[in-house]
Design a protein around this motif. Structure first.
Motif, mmCIF file in Angstrom:
data_model
loop_
_atom_site.group_PDB
_atom_site.id
_atom_site.type_symbol
_atom_site.label_atom_id
_atom_site.label_comp_id
_atom_site.label_asym_id
_atom_site.label_seq_id
_atom_site.Cartn_x
_atom_site.Cartn_y
_atom_site.Cartn_z
ATOM 1 N N LYS A 78 -14.665 115.123 57.588
ATOM 2 C CA LYS A 78 -15.986 114.991 56.945
ATOM 3 C C LYS A 78 -16.066 115.820 55.668
ATOM 4 O O LYS A 78 -16.602 115.366 54.651
ATOM 5 N N THR A 80 -13.555 116.837 53.767
ATOM 6 C CA THR A 80 -12.669 116.242 52.759
ATOM 7 C C THR A 80 -13.331 115.047 52.096
ATOM 8 O O THR A 80 -13.301 114.906 50.873
ATOM 9 N N GLN A 81 -13.943 114.197 52.889
ATOM 10 C CA GLN A 81 -14.624 113.019 52.354
ATOM 11 C C GLN A 81 -15.761 113.427 51.414
ATOM 12 O O GLN A 81 -15.888 112.893 50.313
ATOM 13 N N ASN A 84 -14.307 115.321 48.128
ATOM 14 C CA ASN A 84 -13.620 114.382 47.221
ATOM 15 C C ASN A 84 -14.613 113.466 46.512
ATOM 16 O O ASN A 84 -14.511 113.251 45.307
ATOM 17 N N GLY A 85 -15.565 112.932 47.239
ATOM 18 C CA GLY A 85 -16.561 112.057 46.626
ATOM 19 C C GLY A 85 -17.419 112.794 45.616
ATOM 20 O O GLY A 85 -17.679 112.303 44.518
#
Length: 114
Positions: A78, A80-81, A84-85
């Motif tokens: 979660k 990382t997502q 990155n976004g």
């Protein structure tokens, strides 16, 4: 001034202007899509708006909440997502110092999480 600009946009460019949201302001006071602007060396540059930073920290607090019951693997995925976004969306902004301070804050928060 706003009326003349609105007239130009609507008549020449055939675009509709939302009069409630539209304003004429100095570049340093404007906010657009999470960015604010500043002038450096005669050029307009992007920076993060203060509300954007507050929302990012709130989201990180939500993701690292001790009461979520997630395991480390799901927490890592979660985070990382989200990171990155967020970084891809705001990559145009000048934010080296902001990211350094946020990294310190977040590492301190993660140490208390573990």
């Amino acid at each position: 001034m706003l009326d003349s600009i609105t007239t130009f946009i609507e008549s020449k460019l055939h675009l509709k202007v939302n009069r409630e949201k539209t304003e004429v302001a100095y570049v340093s006071r404007a906010k657009y899509l999470g960015y604010s602007f500043h002038v450096m060396n005669g050029k307009c540059r992007y920076r993060l708006h203060t509300k954007t930073l507050a929302k990012m920290k709130a989201k990180l607090k939500e993701l690292t909440s001790r009461s979520s019951g997630w395991g480390y693997a799901r927490l890592k995925a979660k985070l990382t997502q989200f990171v990155n976004g967020w970084m891809n969306y705001f990559k145009l902004a000048d934010m080296h110092n902001i990211l350094t301070e946020t990294d310190k804050w977040f590492r301190h928060r993660l140490c208390s999480y573990i």
